[in-house]
Design a protein around this motif. Structure first.
Motif, PDB file in Angstrom:
ATOM      1  N   GLU A 126       6.830   8.697  -3.695  1.00  0.00           N
ATOM      2  CA  GLU A 126       6.216   9.695  -2.824  1.00  0.00           C
ATOM      3  C   GLU A 126       5.825   9.124  -1.463  1.00  0.00           C
ATOM      4  OE1 GLU A 126       2.876  10.745  -5.213  1.00  0.00           O
ATOM      5  OE2 GLU A 126       3.928  12.386  -6.215  1.00  0.00           O
ATOM      6  N   SER A 127       5.368   7.861  -1.448  1.00  0.00           N
ATOM      7  CA  SER A 127       4.922   7.231  -0.210  1.00  0.00           C
ATOM      8  C   SER A 127       4.958   5.727  -0.403  1.00  0.00           C
ATOM      9  CB  SER A 127       3.503   7.686   0.172  1.00  0.00           C
ATOM     10  OG  SER A 127       2.560   7.275  -0.818  1.00  0.00           O
ATOM     11  N   ALA A 128       4.857   4.984   0.696  1.00  0.00           N
ATOM     12  CA  ALA A 128       4.897   3.526   0.598  1.00  0.00           C
ATOM     13  C   ALA A 128       4.356   2.900   1.868  1.00  0.00           C
ATOM     14  CB  ALA A 128       6.329   3.047   0.343  1.00  0.00           C
ATOM     15  N   ASP A 129       3.964   1.644   1.751  1.00  0.00           N
ATOM     16  CA  ASP A 129       3.587   0.829   2.898  1.00  0.00           C
ATOM     17  C   ASP A 129       4.123  -0.569   2.647  1.00  0.00           C
ATOM     18  OD1 ASP A 129       2.508   0.401   5.389  1.00  0.00           O
ATOM     19  OD2 ASP A 129       0.528  -0.151   4.643  1.00  0.00           O
ATOM     20  N   LEU A 130       4.547  -1.241   3.731  1.00  0.00           N
ATOM     21  CA  LEU A 130       5.097  -2.584   3.613  1.00  0.00           C
ATOM     22  C   LEU A 130       4.515  -3.482   4.685  1.00  0.00           C
ATOM     23  CD1 LEU A 130       7.771  -0.447   3.069  1.00  0.00           C
ATOM     24  CD2 LEU A 130       8.665  -2.636   2.257  1.00  0.00           C
ATOM     25  N   THR A 131       4.421  -4.762   4.372  1.00  0.00           N
ATOM     26  CA  THR A 131       3.951  -5.734   5.347  1.00  0.00           C
ATOM     27  C   THR A 131       5.142  -6.458   5.954  1.00  0.00           C
ATOM     28  OG1 THR A 131       3.786  -7.624   3.830  1.00  0.00           O
ATOM     29  CG2 THR A 131       1.927  -6.084   3.896  1.00  0.00           C
ATOM     30  N   ALA A 132       4.896  -7.150   7.064  1.00  0.00           N
ATOM     31  CA  ALA A 132       5.962  -7.907   7.708  1.00  0.00           C
ATOM     32  C   ALA A 132       6.474  -9.017   6.808  1.00  0.00           C
ATOM     33  CB  ALA A 132       5.473  -8.476   9.033  1.00  0.00           C
ATOM     34  N   GLU A 133       5.631  -9.470   5.867  1.00  0.00           N
ATOM     35  CA  GLU A 133       6.039 -10.515   4.925  1.00  0.00           C
ATOM     36  C   GLU A 133       6.891  -9.971   3.786  1.00  0.00           C
ATOM     37  OE1 GLU A 133       2.384 -11.590   7.073  1.00  0.00           O
ATOM     38  OE2 GLU A 133       2.933  -9.877   5.816  1.00  0.00           O
ATOM     39  N   GLY A 134       7.015  -8.647   3.697  1.00  0.00           N
ATOM     40  CA  GLY A 134       7.846  -8.055   2.656  1.00  0.00           C
ATOM     41  C   GLY A 134       7.088  -7.533   1.459  1.00  0.00           C
ATOM     42  N   THR A 135       5.767  -7.690   1.426  1.00  0.00           N
ATOM     43  CA  THR A 135       4.979  -7.122   0.336  1.00  0.00           C
ATOM     44  C   THR A 135       4.994  -5.605   0.439  1.00  0.00           C
ATOM     45  OG1 THR A 135       3.527  -9.048   0.405  1.00  0.00           O
ATOM     46  CG2 THR A 135       2.731  -7.120  -0.791  1.00  0.00           C
ATOM     47  N   ALA A 136       5.138  -4.936  -0.695  1.00  0.00           N
ATOM     48  CA  ALA A 136       5.228  -3.472  -0.697  1.00  0.00           C
ATOM     49  C   ALA A 136       4.260  -2.879  -1.708  1.00  0.00           C
ATOM     50  CB  ALA A 136       6.646  -3.019  -1.002  1.00  0.00           C
ATOM     51  N   ALA A 137       3.723  -1.720  -1.351  1.00  0.00           N
ATOM     52  CA  ALA A 137       2.946  -0.898  -2.277  1.00  0.00           C
ATOM     53  C   ALA A 137       3.503   0.507  -2.170  1.00  0.00           C
ATOM     54  CB  ALA A 137       1.462  -0.932  -1.926  1.00  0.00           C
ATOM     55  N   ALA A 138       3.731   1.152  -3.295  1.00  0.00           N
ATOM     56  CA  ALA A 138       4.341   2.478  -3.287  1.00  0.00           C
ATOM     57  C   ALA A 138       3.688   3.365  -4.333  1.00  0.00           C
ATOM     58  CB  ALA A 138       5.838   2.383  -3.540  1.00  0.00           C
ATOM     59  N   VAL A 139       3.757   4.663  -4.084  1.00  0.00           N
ATOM     60  CA  VAL A 139       3.238   5.655  -5.027  1.00  0.00           C
ATOM     61  C   VAL A 139       4.432   6.357  -5.656  1.00  0.00           C
ATOM     62  CG1 VAL A 139       1.850   7.727  -5.332  1.00  0.00           C
ATOM     63  CG2 VAL A 139       1.132   5.965  -3.689  1.00  0.00           C
ATOM     64  N   ARG A 140       4.479   6.325  -6.982  1.00  0.00           N
ATOM     65  CA  ARG A 140       5.597   6.891  -7.731  1.00  0.00           C
ATOM     66  C   ARG A 140       5.154   8.166  -8.426  1.00  0.00           C
ATOM     67  NH1 ARG A 140       7.118   2.880 -12.092  1.00  0.00           N
ATOM     68  NH2 ARG A 140       5.526   4.013 -13.286  1.00  0.00           N
ATOM     69  N   GLU A 141       5.986   9.171  -8.343  1.00  0.00           N
ATOM     70  CA  GLU A 141       5.700  10.437  -9.036  1.00  0.00           C
ATOM     71  C   GLU A 141       6.113  10.314 -10.489  1.00  0.00           C
ATOM     72  OE1 GLU A 141       6.858  15.197  -8.856  1.00  0.00           O
ATOM     73  OE2 GLU A 141       7.800  13.768  -7.486  1.00  0.00           O
TER      74      GLU A 141
END
Length: 552
Positions: A321-336
């Motif tokens: 549904e949504s996500a955010d990423l850092t320049a280092e490649g770390t990701a957090a995402a919201v899954r339906e």
């Protein structure tokens, strides 16, 4: 007649004058009123002249009768209004006139130049009389009132820089300084020595010892006292604050600092910004930032005008549904996941780890530390998710949001600034900005929350920080779908509406480009473009409705 002046403002603010940091000896040409000027025009010129604070507003006092000039207390408040409406009351004579003054208060300037957004009504009565054939103001309320255009024409915004509570990153504290100041450098240093503004103080630490004083500047040397007992680390941090405060105001380099007759940093008699490159506030404004996109529930990397799925589950999921990423490649995402949503974060080697589940989860937002991200659960509870560097375990920590209890509506979006010291939030379609305090090592709180951009009237759908510290806001407004809002709320301006169709449900920005997802596609617009610039589809995302994600 009885002088009346009322301002509909929140009772928890305490407007103050700016005179504590003025250079009272600064000379300025006294323009004064025009000969034979009509009273209403002279009154408008008085309000324009009030924008000059030098010599206790001497330029504005020239428009007053001598008794009124002596009585007028210009230091009680400085109110900023959108515009002033001036109407003559009935009963005017050839010798005396009374005017009703009205406007909408949009902000105040407090002691030290901090702009505080407000939303209220201004009403006042001003009397004028004919003195030796010339109209002059004979009675008026205390305080200074200026239109927003006069603020922009006579004052300039500058940042003072303080370390955040972790002492790892510099945080800007925006101040407005009279443009006629001849020694901007000494004004900035004097204000820095006074410490952070009341609003920003919970988010920063003050590095200089409390007994440190700025003695003055001569022959290109800035001199300080009270630092004899300070250790090398404190001296270095203080020098970094000074250097970036001066450099970001375009004060010429190099800088020479002395404390007790010796260099502030023993090994560096002169310093330049590159000596503190790791603290550069300009990094977010100049560094290359990776661009990603959320399309069809998957995350793609955009490179060379091509969209390529990222490695691992986030590139194949199909239900993000949504996500955010850092320049280092770390990701957090919201899954339906059916009727619920799940927050997942990268766990190394392309894998992801499920962290928490709720009915709704807002788009994640990373702190300056890429190991920590924030989300809003069910529109109410703000949670900080932190991965331990030593154990690799993930902890969920509640964020204190008691300051939001009196605000109606759910928090639909929360975005942290690059430093992690400011939080922009959308609540019931309105834009709020608070500062992030750190009551203890593991806890966080959002405090000093203020609504900015009240002009958007509850139409905001998306918000994100721009690299220069301003906000980009997407709305449901048909004529003006995208807005730029200054962090302190001092300016709200509509961006080009050509070729973009409301609603705008996502926004983001890199140093050179703004991105927005409207009703049809993911679009981009160069920063600093003219009003006639056209929003164009993002290369690599043509023909598909996507959300552009700028990694920070």
């Amino acid at each position: 007649m009885v002088l009346s002046g009322c301002v509909g403002l929140p009772t928890d603010t305490d407007p103050q004058s700016l005179r504590s940091f003025e250079a009272s000896s600064q000379a300025e040409e006294d323009l004064g009123p025009e000969e034979g000027q009509q009273p209403d025009l002279l009154l408008r010129d008085f309000y324009r002249a009030s924008a000059s604070p030098t010599a206790n507003h001497s330029q504005a006092r020239a428009y007053l009768t001598p008794p009124a000039a002596e009585r007028w207390d210009s230091g009680t408040s400085t109110l900023i209004v959108d515009r002033l409406d001036i109407t003559t009351q009935a009963g005017a004579t050839s010798q005396e006139r009374t005017f009703d003054i009205r406007g909408n208060v949009i902000g105040t300037l407090r002691d030290g130049g901090s702009y505080i957004p407000e939303n209220g009504a201004y009403e006042a009565t001003v009397e004028m009389e004919l003195v030796d054939g010339e109209w002059r103001v004979s009675s008026l309320p205390s305080g200074v009132v200026m239109e927003r255009t006069d603020l922009r024409n006579n004052y300039e915004p500058h940042n003072l820089y303080f370390f955040d509570t972790t002492e790892r990153v510099l945080v800007g504290d925006r101040r407005w300084i009279f443009a006629g100041e001849k020694r901007l450098d000494t004004v900035l240093i004097s204000m820095l020595m006074q410490g952070p503004s009341e609003r920003v103080a919970p988010a920063v630490s003050t590095v200089p010892p409390s007994q440190a004083e700025f003695i003055g500047a001569s022959e290109g040397v800035y001199r300080f006292s009270g630092l004899e007992e300070a250790d090398a680390q404190s001296r270095g941090q203080f020098a970094a604050q000074l250097t970036w405060t001066l450099a970001m105001a375009n004060v010429p380099t190099p800088y020479t600092y002395e404390a007790g007759g010796m260099p502030l940093i023993e090994s560096r008699p002169q310093v330049v910004p590159d000596d503190f490159a790791e603290l550069n506030p300009r990094v977010g404004m100049t560094a290359a930032t990776p661009l990603y996109a959320l399309t069809d529930g998957r995350i793609y990397e955009i490179s060379s005008n091509q969209a390529t799925p990222v490695d691992g589950p986030l590139g194949t999921a199909g239900n993000l549904e949504s996500a955010d990423l850092t320049a280092e490649g770390t990701a957090a995402a919201v899954r339906e996941d059916g009727e619920t949503s799940t927050l997942v974060i990268t766990a190394g080697e392309g894998s992801v780890e499920e962290v928490l589940t709720a009915n709704t989860i807002s788009r994640p937002s990373f702190e300056f530390d890429p190991n920590a991200a924030w989300v809003v659960l069910n529109g109410e509870d703000v949670v900080r998710v932190v991965r331990s560097e030593s154990t690799d375990e993930v902890a969920q920590l509640p964020v204190d949001t008691s300051s939001l209890e009196d605000l109606e509506g759910e928090v639909s979006m929360l975005r942290l600034s690059r430093s992690g010291s400011y939080a922009a939030m959308l609540i019931d379609g309105r834009v709020y900005v608070g500062v992030v305090s750190r009551p203890s090592a593991g806890s966080r709180a959002i405090v000093n929350v203020q609504e900015i951009a009240a002009e958007l009237s509850g139409t905001a759908l998306a918000v994100d920080w721009q690299p220069d510290g301003s906000l980009l806001v997407g709305t449901s407004a048909l004529e003006t779908p995208v807005w730029r809002v200054e962090q302190d709320g001092s300016s709200v301006s509509a961006l080009s509406s050509a070729n973009i169709t409301a609603p705008v449900v996502s926004v983001s920005a890199s140093p050179n480009t703004m991105y927005a997802t409207d009703a049809r596609a993911a679009l981009q617009l160069p920063t600093g473009g003219s009003e006639n610039v056209i929003w164009r589809e993002v290369p690599g995302l043509q023909g598909v409705r996507s959300v552009a994600i700028v990694a920070n």
